[in-house]
Motif scaffolding. Structure first.
Motif, mmCIF file in Angstrom:
data_model
loop_
_atom_site.group_PDB
_atom_site.id
_atom_site.type_symbol
_atom_site.label_atom_id
_atom_site.label_comp_id
_atom_site.label_asym_id
_atom_site.label_seq_id
_atom_site.Cartn_x
_atom_site.Cartn_y
_atom_site.Cartn_z
ATOM 1 N N UNK A 14 0.399 -0.780 0.555
ATOM 2 C CA UNK A 14 0.020 -0.152 0.487
ATOM 3 C C UNK A 14 1.012 1.190 0.103
ATOM 4 N N UNK A 15 1.893 1.450 0.479
ATOM 5 C CA UNK A 15 2.741 1.669 0.961
ATOM 6 C C UNK A 15 3.907 1.877 -0.987
ATOM 7 N N UNK A 16 3.519 2.667 -1.773
ATOM 8 C CA UNK A 16 4.227 2.306 -3.427
ATOM 9 C C UNK A 16 5.996 2.053 -2.913
ATOM 10 N N UNK A 17 6.921 2.660 -2.414
ATOM 11 C CA UNK A 17 8.010 2.751 -1.795
ATOM 12 C C UNK A 17 8.314 1.916 -1.469
ATOM 13 N N UNK A 18 7.520 0.964 -0.162
ATOM 14 C CA UNK A 18 8.128 -0.707 -0.448
ATOM 15 C C UNK A 18 8.459 -1.240 -1.354
ATOM 16 N N UNK A 19 7.248 -1.123 -2.778
ATOM 17 C CA UNK A 19 7.130 -1.681 -3.604
ATOM 18 C C UNK A 19 8.527 -1.027 -4.334
ATOM 19 N N UNK A 20 8.738 0.109 -4.574
ATOM 20 C CA UNK A 20 10.115 0.668 -5.112
ATOM 21 C C UNK A 20 11.233 -0.083 -4.565
ATOM 22 N N UNK A 21 11.229 -0.118 -3.176
ATOM 23 C CA UNK A 21 12.651 -0.476 -2.612
ATOM 24 C C UNK A 21 12.533 -2.137 -3.261
ATOM 25 N N UNK A 22 11.598 -3.018 -2.659
ATOM 26 C CA UNK A 22 11.871 -4.046 -3.432
ATOM 27 C C UNK A 22 11.908 -4.748 -4.859
ATOM 28 N N UNK A 23 11.789 -3.589 -5.598
ATOM 29 C CA UNK A 23 12.298 -3.872 -7.285
ATOM 30 C C UNK A 23 11.132 -3.807 -7.624
ATOM 31 N N UNK A 24 10.042 -3.157 -7.479
ATOM 32 C CA UNK A 24 9.140 -3.191 -8.520
ATOM 33 C C UNK A 24 9.349 -1.564 -9.573
ATOM 34 N N UNK A 25 8.844 -1.508 -10.870
ATOM 35 C CA UNK A 25 9.287 -0.626 -11.374
ATOM 36 C C UNK A 25 7.724 -0.230 -12.424
ATOM 37 N N UNK A 26 7.895 0.932 -12.265
ATOM 38 C CA UNK A 26 6.554 1.470 -12.948
ATOM 39 C C UNK A 26 6.906 1.320 -13.972
ATOM 40 N N UNK A 27 5.048 0.498 -14.299
ATOM 41 C CA UNK A 27 4.893 0.855 -16.320
ATOM 42 C C UNK A 27 6.509 1.724 -16.919
ATOM 43 N N UNK A 28 7.106 1.370 -17.904
ATOM 44 C CA UNK A 28 7.637 2.769 -18.462
ATOM 45 C C UNK A 28 6.220 3.054 -19.866
ATOM 46 N N UNK A 29 5.202 2.122 -19.905
ATOM 47 C CA UNK A 29 4.590 2.690 -21.020
ATOM 48 C C UNK A 29 3.410 3.720 -20.333
ATOM 49 N N UNK A 30 4.297 4.357 -19.272
ATOM 50 C CA UNK A 30 3.004 5.408 -18.185
ATOM 51 C C UNK A 30 2.117 5.150 -18.336
ATOM 52 N N UNK A 31 0.603 4.069 -18.722
ATOM 53 C CA UNK A 31 -0.252 4.444 -18.634
ATOM 54 C C UNK A 31 -1.305 3.925 -17.543
ATOM 55 N N UNK A 32 -2.348 4.609 -17.481
ATOM 56 C CA UNK A 32 -3.529 4.224 -16.195
ATOM 57 C C UNK A 32 -4.399 3.514 -17.512
ATOM 58 N N UNK A 33 -4.726 2.434 -17.801
ATOM 59 C CA UNK A 33 -5.721 1.532 -17.950
ATOM 60 C C UNK A 33 -7.046 1.847 -17.715
ATOM 61 N N UNK A 34 -7.645 1.785 -19.308
ATOM 62 C CA UNK A 34 -9.214 2.083 -18.922
ATOM 63 C C UNK A 34 -9.883 0.973 -19.619
ATOM 64 N N UNK A 35 -11.209 0.972 -19.370
ATOM 65 C CA UNK A 35 -11.711 -0.713 -19.800
ATOM 66 C C UNK A 35 -12.139 -0.297 -22.114
ATOM 67 N N UNK A 36 -12.512 1.308 -21.762
ATOM 68 C CA UNK A 36 -12.898 2.407 -22.827
ATOM 69 C C UNK A 36 -11.574 2.361 -23.777
ATOM 70 N N UNK A 37 -10.144 2.154 -23.433
ATOM 71 C CA UNK A 37 -9.080 1.827 -23.833
ATOM 72 C C UNK A 37 -8.750 1.156 -24.439
ATOM 73 N N UNK A 38 -9.766 -0.249 -23.879
ATOM 74 C CA UNK A 38 -9.299 -2.026 -25.077
ATOM 75 C C UNK A 38 -10.729 -1.996 -25.337
ATOM 76 N N UNK A 39 -11.517 -0.712 -25.878
ATOM 77 C CA UNK A 39 -13.071 -0.975 -27.086
ATOM 78 C C UNK A 39 -14.038 -1.628 -25.924
ATOM 79 N N UNK A 40 -13.315 -1.694 -24.547
ATOM 80 C CA UNK A 40 -14.840 -2.329 -23.789
ATOM 81 C C UNK A 40 -15.828 -1.409 -23.382
#
Length: 213
Positions: A45-71
């Motif tokens: 829940x603390x994104x800093x913990x995720x970053x410290x454990x090696x998680x990387x923000x999506x390099x496409x830098x998208x926030x995905x929505x249903x309508x983006x996928x034709x839904x």
């Protein structure tokens, strides 16, 4: 998803190349319950913990929505993805598609975390996800897709006949979303959640790394 930064993607893939390929949930271990997944991932829940454990923000830098996928838009959104290159097993950049060989399926240590951008610039954890590439999964001797709680993972592959990219610039893969941190009227294993919004998404530069309050 569209490429936002070739430089960032290059760094991401370099990190993946240096990481060991992950394996599936250890044999003999009981499949976790949804509550166990929620408890095991609560620290993210603390994104800093995720970053410290090696998680990387999506390099496409998208926030995905249903309508983006034709839904239908009323299905809601996914959010912003943060992933562990070693757990996904990324081996190749979009050329034309991201490829990989990871076999990780343990949701107590998910390969992907999904966050909802907040108005104050923070990120709120809403779901966890795992992804395996179909070619690698079947090469490992599996006849069908992975399952979790008796439910088969979603099969994702681009349909060249449509204008959208159903596989998000990835080679054919299986994935499973698990909404253990945000109630989902569509179901705990649905792709999109109407209780999630991307309206506060400002791109990586517009978000801080403090936990959502």
């Amino acid at each position: 998803m569209k490429l936002a930064s070739k430089a960032v993607l290059g760094l991401t893939l370099a990190a993946a190349a240096m990481a060991a390929v992950a394996v599936a949930q250890p044999r003999g271990e009981k499949e976790p319950t949804l509550e166990e997944v929620r408890e095991a991932t609560a620290r993210y829940r603390d994104v800093n913990v995720a970053l410290a454990e090696g998680y990387i923000r999506d390099p496409f830098d998208m926030c995905d929505t249903a309508d983006m996928m034709g839904r239908p838009a009323e299905l809601g959104a996914m959010g912003v993805h943060y992933f562990r290159p070693d757990l996904v097993g990324v081996t190749a950049p979009p050329n034309p598609r991201v490829d990989g060989n990871g076999l990780h399926t343990d949701f107590r240590k998910p390969s992907i975390l999904i966050y909802e951008p907040q108005a104050d610039g923070s990120m709120a954890l809403v779901a966890v996800e795992n992804l395996v590439f179909q070619k690698a999964w079947h090469a490992a001797g599996h006849d069908g897709p992975p399952t979790f709680q008796g439910v088969k993972w979603d099969a994702m592959a681009d349909d060249p006949k449509t204008a959208i990219d159903e596989a998000h610039m990835f080679q054919p893969h299986y994935d499973r979303h698990v909404w253990v941190h945000r109630e989902n009227p569509n179901g705990v294993f649905a792709q999109f959640n109407p209780n999630v919004t991307c309206k506060h998404h400002k791109g990586a530069a517009g978000h801080t790394t403090h936990a959502a309050r």
